[in-house]
Design an enzyme around this catalytic site. Structure first.
Site, PDB file in Angstrom:
ATOM      1  N   TYR A   1      18.498  -2.390   2.350  1.00 20.17           N
ATOM      2  CA  TYR A   1      18.834  -2.915   3.676  1.00 20.17           C
ATOM      3  C   TYR A   1      18.890  -4.444   3.692  1.00 20.17           C
ATOM      4  O   TYR A   1      18.112  -5.125   3.030  1.00 20.17           O
ATOM      5  CB  TYR A   1      17.802  -2.462   4.702  1.00 20.17           C
ATOM      6  CG  TYR A   1      17.930  -1.024   5.132  1.00 20.17           C
ATOM      7  CD1 TYR A   1      19.101  -0.570   5.737  1.00 20.17           C
ATOM      8  CD2 TYR A   1      16.881  -0.141   4.952  1.00 20.17           C
ATOM      9  CE1 TYR A   1      19.217   0.751   6.130  1.00 20.17           C
ATOM     10  CE2 TYR A   1      16.985   1.181   5.360  1.00 20.17           C
ATOM     11  CZ  TYR A   1      18.156   1.627   5.951  1.00 20.17           C
ATOM     12  OH  TYR A   1      18.266   2.928   6.357  1.00 20.17           O
TER      13      TYR A   1
ATOM     14  N   LYS B   1     -16.146   7.296   5.839  1.00 14.27           N
ATOM     15  CA  LYS B   1     -15.279   7.223   7.012  1.00 14.27           C
ATOM     16  C   LYS B   1     -13.819   7.181   6.578  1.00 14.27           C
ATOM     17  O   LYS B   1     -13.506   6.983   5.397  1.00 14.27           O
ATOM     18  CB  LYS B   1     -15.626   5.983   7.837  1.00 14.27           C
ATOM     19  CG  LYS B   1     -15.403   4.665   7.113  1.00 14.27           C
ATOM     20  CD  LYS B   1     -15.826   3.485   7.959  1.00 14.27           C
ATOM     21  CE  LYS B   1     -15.593   2.165   7.198  1.00 14.27           C
ATOM     22  NZ  LYS B   1     -15.925   0.986   8.023  1.00 14.27           N
TER      23      LYS B   1
END
Length: 379
Positions: A259, A43
Site C-alpha cells: 500500500y 494476567k
C-alpha cells in the site's frame, strides 16, 4: 466435515510455545528470589501464551501463588490451580465481590473505597493491600496505609494477608526512584508489623532479588522477554512464530511494493508474500517503509527463511506481509515458511523494530495462529 485439527492446519501462522522453558524460567526466578519465593503473573492470558496451559505446568513445578489482573482471569485458572492462592491486581468493585468470594480469589485492594467495600461485603475473606510508592498508578498512598494499619476497628473487619507495591523503573537498575520506593515501602510494611509482602517484578528480581520480601511477582521474564535494559537476557526463549508463504513473485527494479507504493525496488527482486498481518498482532508500525516510525528507527521487521535474512518490504497489511527473498537460496524457499520470532529474530528484536516492548508483542499475538505446545497438541 472438518475437524479442529483440519482447521488448525489451515492457519496462516504457527505459534510454538515451550512450556518447559516457562517452567525453567520460573525455577530460575524462584532461585533468584531467595530467601523469598517467586509467584507467577499470568494476567492477559499468561502474556498471550495461554494461561490454562501455563498455570498447571507451573503448579506441577511447585508454584503456589498467582497474580491476575481481572476476576474473570482468576475464574479461568482456578480449575487448574485448585489449592493455589490467586490474587486479583485490580482489587474489588461492587459487581465483583460475589465472584471473588465464590472462587476464593484474593483482591489486592487499591483504594480506601475498595477497602471499605471489602470490609463491608467481603465476609472476612482474605485480601491484599496495594501501596503506591512512586508509580502513581494503583494503590493507597503511604499515609493512608499507615493510618489503616493503626485503625483497629477497620482492621478487625479485614483479613489482610499480603502487602504489595510495584517498581516503576526497575528496568533501569541505577534509577534513584528504585531506592526511594524500597525505603517508602519499608515504612508501610513496618506499620503493619509481621505481614507477608512483595515488591519485585521481573526486572526487580533480575536486578536485586526479593529485596527482603516474602514473594516476588515475575511476569515478562517467565515468557522469555527482556526485563532489564542494557543487560543480556538470561531467560530461555518461550515463543517461536512462523508463517506460511502464500506466493513468491518476481518484480522489476523501479516497481513498488504494498500500500501507498511506500517501497520502490532498487533491483529485480523476488518477493515472498506471507500469511500474516496486523490482524494477527504483527504490528503495522514495524513495516519496512511508509510508517512514521521508520523516520526514527531505520530498520523495520525482517523474517528468516532457512536461516537467511529476508527484510520486510513496504507496509504490513491486515492479512499479508511482503518480504525480500532475492538473496534466499531456492532450496530454502522450498520449506514454504518464514520465521517471524525465533532463534534468528528474538522477541525483543521484533519489538524494537516496532518501537515498542516485548510485552506488547506477546500480548497482541492474535487468535488466528495455530498454537502448538511441547507435547504436540494445539488449538
Amino acid at each position: 466435515m472438518s475437524t479442529d485439527s483440519d482447521c488448525a492446519e489451515l492457519a496462516g501462522g504457527r505459534l510454538d510455545i515451550d512450556l518447559a522453558a516457562v517452567v525453567a524460567n520460573w525455577r530460575d526466578l524462584d532461585r533468584r528470589s531467595r530467601p523469598g519465593r517467586a509467584a507467577a503473573v499470568v494476567k492477559a492470558d499468561a502474556y498471550g501464551v495461554g494461561a490454562v496451559r501455563v498455570v498447571p505446568a507451573l503448579v506441577a513445578a511447585g508454584c503456589e501463588t498467582f497474580f491476575v489482573a481481572l476476576p474473570g482471569e482468576g475464574v479461568a485458572i482456578r480449575p487448574h490451580a485448585a489449592e493455589a492462592r490467586i490474587f486479583v491486581l485490580e482489587g474489588a468493585h461492587a459487581g465483583s465481590v460475589g465472584v471473588l468470594r465464590g472462587h476464593g480469589l484474593i483482591p489486592a485492594l487499591a483504594s480506601m473505597d475498595q477497602v471499605r467495600l471489602w470490609a463491608e461485603k467481603g465476609g472476612g475473606a482474605p485480601c491484599a493491600l496495594q501501596v503506591d510508592t512512586g508509580m502513581n498508578r494503583l494503590g493507597l498512598d503511604v499515609d493512608e496505609a499507615v493510618r489503616l494499619a493503626g485503625d483497629g476497628a477497620l482492621r478487625a473487619r479485614l483479613t489482610v494477608v499480603h502487602l504489595m507495591s510495584h517498581f516503576a523503573c526497575a528496568d533501569e537498575p541505577d534509577d534513584p526512584l528504585n531506592r526511594r520506593q524500597v525505603e517508602t515501602f519499608r515504612q508501610a510494611v513496618a506499620a503493619f508489623g509481621d505481614i507477608e509482602s512483595s515488591l519485585s517484578n521481573s526486572a526487580g528480581v533480575l536486578a536485586g532479588g526479593a529485596f527482603g520480601h516474602a514473594f516476588t511477582r515475575p511476569g515478562i521474564a517467565l515468557y522469555g522477554g527482556e526485563a532489564v535494559n542494557g543487560r543480556a537476557n538470561p531467560m530461555r526463549p518461550v515463543v517461536r512464530l512462523d508463517a506460511r508463504i502464500v506466493q513468491v513473485r518476481g518484480a522489476r527494479a523501479g516497481e513498488t511494493v504494498s500500500y501507498g507504493a511506500a517501497h520502490r525496488l532498487s533491483r529485480d527482486s523476488r518477493i515472498a508474500i506471507a500469511s500474516v498481518g496486523y490482524a494477527d498482532g504483527y504490528p503495522r508500525s514495524g513495516s519496512g517503509a511508509g510508517v512514521p516510525l521508520r523516520d526514527a528507527v531505520g530498520e523495520g521487521h525482517a523474517g528468516f527463511v532457512g536461516g537467511h535474512r529476508a527484510p520486510l518490504l513496504g507496509r504490513v497489511t491486515m492479512d499479508l506481509t511482503c518480504f525480500d527473498v532475492t538473496d534466499v537460496p531456492e532450496e530454502a524457499l522450498a520449506g514454504g515458511r518464514i520465521e517471524l520470532i525465533g532463534p534468528n529474530r528474538p522477541l525483543d528484536d521484533v519489538a524494537r523494530a516496532c518501537g515498542t516492548i516485548g510485552y506488547e508483542i506477546l500480548t497482541g499475538l492474535g487468535p488466528r495462529y495455530r498454537r502448538r505446545y511441547p507435547n504436540g497438541s494445539g488449538h
